[in-house]
Write a protein that holds these residues in place. Structure first.
Motif, PDB file in Angstrom:
ATOM      1  N   GLY A 261       0.805  -1.204   0.000  1.00 20.98           N
ATOM      2  CA  GLY A 261       0.000   0.000   0.000  1.00 20.98           C
ATOM      3  C   GLY A 261       0.840   1.255   0.000  1.00 20.98           C
ATOM      4  O   GLY A 261       2.075   1.220  -0.014  1.00 20.98           O
ATOM      5  N   PRO A 262       0.163   2.407   0.018  1.00 20.60           N
ATOM      6  CA  PRO A 262       0.870   3.685   0.062  1.00 20.60           C
ATOM      7  C   PRO A 262       1.794   3.769   1.276  1.00 20.60           C
ATOM      8  O   PRO A 262       1.489   3.239   2.353  1.00 20.60           O
ATOM      9  CB  PRO A 262      -0.260   4.716   0.132  1.00 20.60           C
ATOM     10  CG  PRO A 262      -1.462   4.012  -0.415  1.00 20.60           C
ATOM     11  CD  PRO A 262      -1.296   2.578  -0.017  1.00 20.60           C
ATOM     12  N   LEU A 263       2.904   4.452   1.118  1.00 26.21           N
ATOM     13  CA  LEU A 263       3.890   4.549   2.190  1.00 26.21           C
ATOM     14  C   LEU A 263       3.294   5.195   3.435  1.00 26.21           C
ATOM     15  O   LEU A 263       3.570   4.769   4.561  1.00 26.21           O
ATOM     16  CB  LEU A 263       5.089   5.359   1.697  1.00 26.21           C
ATOM     17  CG  LEU A 263       6.312   5.414   2.626  1.00 26.21           C
ATOM     18  CD1 LEU A 263       6.798   4.011   2.964  1.00 26.21           C
ATOM     19  CD2 LEU A 263       7.427   6.219   1.972  1.00 26.21           C
ATOM     20  N   ARG A 264       2.440   6.212   3.217  1.00 21.82           N
ATOM     21  CA  ARG A 264       1.806   6.853   4.365  1.00 21.82           C
ATOM     22  C   ARG A 264       1.000   5.859   5.192  1.00 21.82           C
ATOM     23  O   ARG A 264       1.051   5.850   6.414  1.00 21.82           O
ATOM     24  CB  ARG A 264       0.900   7.990   3.859  1.00 21.82           C
ATOM     25  CG  ARG A 264       0.023   8.624   4.920  1.00 21.82           C
ATOM     26  CD  ARG A 264      -1.191   9.284   4.300  1.00 21.82           C
ATOM     27  NE  ARG A 264      -2.221   9.541   5.278  1.00 21.82           N
ATOM     28  CZ  ARG A 264      -3.049   8.615   5.761  1.00 21.82           C
ATOM     29  NH1 ARG A 264      -2.956   7.356   5.349  1.00 21.82           N
ATOM     30  NH2 ARG A 264      -3.964   8.938   6.651  1.00 21.82           N
ATOM     31  N   ASP A 265       0.225   4.971   4.505  1.00 22.85           N
ATOM     32  CA  ASP A 265      -0.580   3.974   5.203  1.00 22.85           C
ATOM     33  C   ASP A 265       0.298   2.962   5.931  1.00 22.85           C
ATOM     34  O   ASP A 265      -0.031   2.505   7.027  1.00 22.85           O
ATOM     35  CB  ASP A 265      -1.492   3.237   4.222  1.00 22.85           C
ATOM     36  CG  ASP A 265      -2.571   4.149   3.637  1.00 22.85           C
ATOM     37  OD1 ASP A 265      -2.741   5.267   4.172  1.00 22.85           O
ATOM     38  OD2 ASP A 265      -3.202   3.747   2.650  1.00 22.85           O
ATOM     39  N   ARG A 266       1.421   2.602   5.310  1.00 23.11           N
ATOM     40  CA  ARG A 266       2.309   1.617   5.929  1.00 23.11           C
ATOM     41  C   ARG A 266       2.930   2.168   7.212  1.00 23.11           C
ATOM     42  O   ARG A 266       3.070   1.467   8.206  1.00 23.11           O
ATOM     43  CB  ARG A 266       3.377   1.186   4.932  1.00 23.11           C
ATOM     44  CG  ARG A 266       2.806   0.260   3.839  1.00 23.11           C
ATOM     45  CD  ARG A 266       3.577   0.309   2.553  1.00 23.11           C
ATOM     46  NE  ARG A 266       5.008   0.024   2.728  1.00 23.11           N
ATOM     47  CZ  ARG A 266       5.924   0.225   1.791  1.00 23.11           C
ATOM     48  NH1 ARG A 266       5.560   0.733   0.619  1.00 23.11           N
ATOM     49  NH2 ARG A 266       7.177  -0.082   2.007  1.00 23.11           N
ATOM     50  N   VAL A 267       3.312   3.455   7.212  1.00 21.01           N
ATOM     51  CA  VAL A 267       3.851   4.076   8.432  1.00 21.01           C
ATOM     52  C   VAL A 267       2.768   4.144   9.501  1.00 21.01           C
ATOM     53  O   VAL A 267       2.996   3.829  10.679  1.00 21.01           O
ATOM     54  CB  VAL A 267       4.405   5.477   8.120  1.00 21.01           C
ATOM     55  CG1 VAL A 267       4.773   6.214   9.413  1.00 21.01           C
ATOM     56  CG2 VAL A 267       5.618   5.372   7.209  1.00 21.01           C
ATOM     57  N   GLU A 268       1.556   4.534   9.093  1.00 20.61           N
ATOM     58  CA  GLU A 268       0.442   4.603  10.038  1.00 20.61           C
ATOM     59  C   GLU A 268       0.171   3.241  10.671  1.00 20.61           C
ATOM     60  O   GLU A 268       0.004   3.112  11.892  1.00 20.61           O
ATOM     61  CB  GLU A 268      -0.800   5.111   9.316  1.00 20.61           C
ATOM     62  CG  GLU A 268      -2.045   5.133  10.178  1.00 20.61           C
ATOM     63  CD  GLU A 268      -3.296   5.379   9.364  1.00 20.61           C
ATOM     64  OE1 GLU A 268      -4.343   4.778   9.686  1.00 20.61           O
ATOM     65  OE2 GLU A 268      -3.213   6.169   8.384  1.00 20.61           O
ATOM     66  N   ASN A 269       0.153   2.195   9.845  1.00 23.17           N
ATOM     67  CA  ASN A 269      -0.125   0.857  10.365  1.00 23.17           C
ATOM     68  C   ASN A 269       1.001   0.335  11.252  1.00 23.17           C
ATOM     69  O   ASN A 269       0.768  -0.386  12.231  1.00 23.17           O
ATOM     70  CB  ASN A 269      -0.374  -0.106   9.206  1.00 23.17           C
ATOM     71  CG  ASN A 269      -1.685   0.164   8.501  1.00 23.17           C
ATOM     72  OD1 ASN A 269      -2.638   0.635   9.118  1.00 23.17           O
ATOM     73  ND2 ASN A 269      -1.743  -0.105   7.197  1.00 23.17           N
ATOM     74  N   ALA A 270       2.240   0.696  10.909  1.00 24.90           N
ATOM     75  CA  ALA A 270       3.366   0.278  11.749  1.00 24.90           C
ATOM     76  C   ALA A 270       3.268   0.917  13.130  1.00 24.90           C
ATOM     77  O   ALA A 270       3.530   0.265  14.160  1.00 24.90           O
ATOM     78  CB  ALA A 270       4.681   0.652  11.070  1.00 24.90           C
ATOM     79  N   LEU A 271       2.892   2.181  13.178  1.00 25.38           N
ATOM     80  CA  LEU A 271       2.707   2.852  14.468  1.00 25.38           C
ATOM     81  C   LEU A 271       1.552   2.229  15.252  1.00 25.38           C
ATOM     82  O   LEU A 271       1.659   1.988  16.464  1.00 25.38           O
ATOM     83  CB  LEU A 271       2.426   4.344  14.238  1.00 25.38           C
ATOM     84  CG  LEU A 271       3.635   5.214  13.862  1.00 25.38           C
ATOM     85  CD1 LEU A 271       3.167   6.532  13.273  1.00 25.38           C
ATOM     86  CD2 LEU A 271       4.509   5.455  15.091  1.00 25.38           C
ATOM     87  N   ARG A 272       0.468   1.939  14.544  1.00 27.68           N
ATOM     88  CA  ARG A 272      -0.692   1.349  15.205  1.00 27.68           C
ATOM     89  C   ARG A 272      -0.346  -0.016  15.810  1.00 27.68           C
ATOM     90  O   ARG A 272      -0.747  -0.348  16.927  1.00 27.68           O
ATOM     91  CB  ARG A 272      -1.847   1.220  14.206  1.00 27.68           C
ATOM     92  CG  ARG A 272      -3.210   1.018  14.858  1.00 27.68           C
ATOM     93  CD  ARG A 272      -4.260   0.657  13.816  1.00 27.68           C
ATOM     94  NE  ARG A 272      -4.271   1.602  12.704  1.00 27.68           N
ATOM     95  CZ  ARG A 272      -4.914   2.764  12.721  1.00 27.68           C
ATOM     96  NH1 ARG A 272      -5.566   3.132  13.814  1.00 27.68           N
ATOM     97  NH2 ARG A 272      -4.889   3.558  11.665  1.00 27.68           N
ATOM     98  N   ARG A 273       0.428  -0.824  15.036  1.00 26.39           N
ATOM     99  CA  ARG A 273       0.820  -2.141  15.560  1.00 26.39           C
ATOM    100  C   ARG A 273       1.708  -2.001  16.803  1.00 26.39           C
ATOM    101  O   ARG A 273       1.560  -2.732  17.764  1.00 26.39           O
ATOM    102  CB  ARG A 273       1.578  -2.934  14.488  1.00 26.39           C
ATOM    103  CG  ARG A 273       0.701  -3.555  13.429  1.00 26.39           C
ATOM    104  CD  ARG A 273       1.468  -4.638  12.662  1.00 26.39           C
ATOM    105  NE  ARG A 273       2.739  -4.129  12.130  1.00 26.39           N
ATOM    106  CZ  ARG A 273       2.852  -3.446  10.989  1.00 26.39           C
ATOM    107  NH1 ARG A 273       1.758  -3.151  10.289  1.00 26.39           N
ATOM    108  NH2 ARG A 273       4.032  -3.044  10.567  1.00 26.39           N
ATOM    109  N   ALA A 274       2.646  -1.052  16.765  1.00 28.25           N
ATOM    110  CA  ALA A 274       3.533  -0.853  17.917  1.00 28.25           C
ATOM    111  C   ALA A 274       2.747  -0.488  19.168  1.00 28.25           C
ATOM    112  O   ALA A 274       3.077  -0.907  20.277  1.00 28.25           O
ATOM    113  CB  ALA A 274       4.567   0.228  17.600  1.00 28.25           C
ATOM    114  N   ILE A 275       1.665   0.288  18.976  1.00 28.26           N
ATOM    115  CA  ILE A 275       0.825   0.672  20.106  1.00 28.26           C
ATOM    116  C   ILE A 275      -0.014  -0.515  20.574  1.00 28.26           C
ATOM    117  O   ILE A 275      -0.106  -0.823  21.766  1.00 28.26           O
ATOM    118  CB  ILE A 275      -0.060   1.874  19.724  1.00 28.26           C
ATOM    119  CG1 ILE A 275       0.817   3.102  19.471  1.00 28.26           C
ATOM    120  CG2 ILE A 275      -1.095   2.147  20.812  1.00 28.26           C
ATOM    121  CD1 ILE A 275       0.086   4.266  18.834  1.00 28.26           C
TER     122      ILE A 275
END
Length: 475
Positions: free
Chosen positions: A26-40
Motif C-alpha cells: 500500500g501507500p507509504l503513508r498507510d504503511r507508516v500509520e499501520n506500523a505505528l498502530r501495531r507498535a501501540i
C-alpha cells in the motif's frame, strides 16, 4: 508505585514492511500509520509515551516528513495519539485492549479488583525491615558514585567472587562491627543469604554431605534451599540458650551429619542468643567432627540492651562460614549479601552474580559510612518501637508472656492454651492485621501456640491500635 513506562519512545523499532495483507504494497503513508498502530497495539509504545518528532522519525525511516505528519494526523484524529500545542505527540492514555491480550482468559486489568481480604494496615510479620526508612537518597548517591568510579576495564571484567572493592569494604565492615576474622580474599558477594546458602549447600553436596543439622524452629527458606540442593535437614531443638549442643552431638552420632545452620547472635524465631558455653561447645563439635558451621547473621546489628556479641566465626574462622545480607538491615529490594568462608571452602561461582554496578554502590555505601549511619538510626528507631510494643502488650494482654532478648525486629507472644494461633492469624487477616504463627517455623507439636510478632515495618503511630485489635481477637 514507580512509573516504569518510557517517557520517550524514540528508540522503538518500526517495520513499515511487516504489515499483513495488502498493507505491504500500500501507500507509504498507510504503511507508516499501520506500523505505528501495531507498535501501540502490541504494547511496544505504551500509553503516555512520546513518539519521535516527525522530522526525526522521517529520517529514521528514510521517508519524507509529509508521510510521517500525515500518519500522525490520522492517528490523532482517531484518538490513538494525542497532540497538544507546545508538547510532544504522545500515545493516548486510554486505548483498547492490546491485540497481544485479546483471546487471553482474564487479562490483568489496569485497576485490579480488590482482593477478598482488606489491605494490610497493621504489619506484624517478622523478617521485614522498616521499608519507610530505606535510605533511598544515600543508595542513589552510592549508585552514581560507584558507577562514576568504575574503571573502564572493569566493565567487561569477570568477577566470580565479587568486585574487589566491594569485598574489601565488606571485610573491613565485618572486622570492625562483628569482630570477625575477615580477609577480603575469603569474601564472596552474593544476592543475599538465600543465594549464599544455595552456593554452600551445593558445595557441601559435592563434597559428599547428604544431611545438615538445623535449628528447630527456624526460618524455613534456608532449610528449603539446603534440601533443594541435596541436603536433608535434621531438626535440632532450641531453648532459651539457643541450639541444644547436647542434642547436636547425639544427632551427629546417629546421622553422620557434619554441617549445621545456626543463628547464634539472635535465634529466629525464639529470639535467644546462643549461650557462651554453647558457643564454645559448638566450635568443639565442629573441630571434633571435621564439620562446617554456617552462621546466619541475619539481624545481628540490632541489639538494644548491650553491644552485639561478636560473630561466632571469630572463635573458629577455619570452621565457620558467616553469611549476611542487606535484606533485613536495609531492604530486600537491594538483592545484595556476602559470605565469609573458611580457607578450604571455595564454592563454584554462581551462574548469576550481582550487578557490577550494584557491587560498586555497595562498596561506596559501606566505605563512606552510609551503611553504619543507617544502622545507628535503625537501632534507635527499633529500640523505641520494641519498647512501645511491649508497653502496649502489658496494658492489653498482661496475662500473656513475651519471649526474646532485647534485639532484632521481632518477639514471641505465647497465647492461652485455649486460643489456637491459626484462628487468630485468620481472624487478623480479615481486619488488615498481618500475623504469623510460630508453627510456621517448626514441625514440633509439643510447643505452646504462639505468635511471632515483627515490628520492623510497623508504623509507630499504629502500635497501640494494632495491639488493641490483637487483644480483641485473642479475647
Amino acid at each position: 508505585m514507580q512509573n516504569t513506562r518510557p517517557i520517550l519512545a524514540w528508540e522503538t523499532l518500526l517495520d513499515v514492511d511487516s504489515a499483513s495483507g495488502s498493507d505491504v504494497a500500500g501507500p507509504l503513508r498507510d504503511r507508516v500509520e499501520n506500523a505505528l498502530r501495531r507498535a501501540i497495539d502490541e504494547g511496544r509504545l505504551s500509553p503516555g509515551a512520546a513518539v519521535p518528532p516527525s522530522r526525526t522519525l522521517a529520517e529514521t525511516l528514510g521517508v519524507s516528513r509529509w508521510v510521517v505528519t500525515e500518519a500522525y494526523g490520522q492517528l490523532v484524529a482517531e484518538g490513538v495519539l494525542e497532540a497538544r500545542t507546545g508538547s510532544a505527540t504522545r500515545v493516548a492514555e486510554r486505548q483498547e485492549m492490546p491485540e497481544a491480550t485479546r483471546g487471553i482468559e482474564n487479562p490483568v486489568p489496569r485497576d485490579p479488583a480488590p482482593a477478598s481480604a482488606p489491605p494490610i494496615r497493621y504489619d506484624l510479620r517478622p523478617g521485614i525491615p522498616d521499608l519507610r526508612a530505606t535510605p533511598r537518597s544515600r543508595w542513589a548517591a552510592a549508585l552514581r558514585a560507584g558507577l562514576a568510579d568504575l574503571p573502564d576495564r572493569e566493565l567487561a571484567a569477570a568477577h566470580p567472587s565479587g568486585y574487589a572493592p566491594a569485598r574489601e569494604a565488606v571485610a573491613a565492615y565485618l572486622s570492625r562491627s562483628r569482630h570477625a576474622v575477615a580477609d577480603a580474599t575469603r569474601i564472596t558477594i552474593t544476592h543475599g543469604a538465600t543465594d549464599g546458602m544455595g552456593l554452600l549447600a551445593r558445595e557441601l553436596h559435592r563434597r559428599g554431605h547428604r544431611t545438615i543439622l538445623v535449628e528447630d524452629p527456624s526460618w524455613p527458606r534456608l532449610r528449603i534451599v539446603a534440601e533443594d540442593n541435596g541436603l536433608r535437614p535434621i531438626p535440632v531443638p532450641v531453648d532459651g540458650d539457643g541450639i541444644d549442643t547436647g542434642q547436636l552431638r547425639s544427632l551427629t552420632s546417629g546421622t553422620g551429619a557434619r554441617a549445621t545452620l545456626v543463628t547464634p547472635a539472635h535465634q529466629f524465631p525464639l529470639g535467644a542468643a546462643l549461650a557462651p558455653a554453647r558457643r564454645e561447645e559448638l566450635v568443639r563439635w565442629a573441630r571434633d567432627h571435621d564439620a562446617l558451621v554456617i552462621e546466619d547473621d541475619y539481624d545481628a546489628e540490632f541489639r538494644y540492651d548491650r553491644r552485639p556479641v561478636p560473630a561466632l566465626q571469630r572463635l573458629a574462622p577455619d570452621r565457620v562460614a558467616l553469611i549476611g545480607s542487606l535484606s533485613k538491615s536495609v531492604s530486600p529490594a537491594l538483592g545484595l549479601g556476602w559470605m565469609l568462608l573458611p580457607p578450604d571452602i571455595a564454592p563454584a561461582p554462581s551462574p548469576s552474580t550481582p550487578s557490577l554496578i550494584d557491587q560498586a554502590a555497595l562498596a561506596h555505601f559501606v566505605t563512606q559510612g552510609d551503611f553504619e549511619r543507617h544502622l545507628r538510626a535503625s537501632r534507635t528507631r527499633f529500640r523505641r518501637r520494641r519498647q512501645r510494643l511491649l508497653d502496649a502488650l502489658t496494658i492489653e494482654l498482661p496475662e500473656l508472656s513475651v519471649a526474646g532478648i532485647s534485639a532484632g525486629m521481632h518477639l514471641v507472644l505465647t497465647l492461652p492454651s485455649h486460643v489456637p494461633a491459626s484462628a487468630v492469624v485468620d481472624a487478623g487477616a480479615s481486619e488488615g492485621l498481618a500475623l504469623t504463627s510460630l508453627r510456621r517455623y517448626t514441625d514440633a507439636t509439643d510447643r505452646p501456640d504462639a505468635l511471632v510478632l515483627g515490628y520492623g515495618d510497623l508504623d509507630d503511630a499504629l502500635v497501640e491500635e494494632a495491639v488493641a485489635r490483637l487483644a480483641a481477637l485473642v479475647r
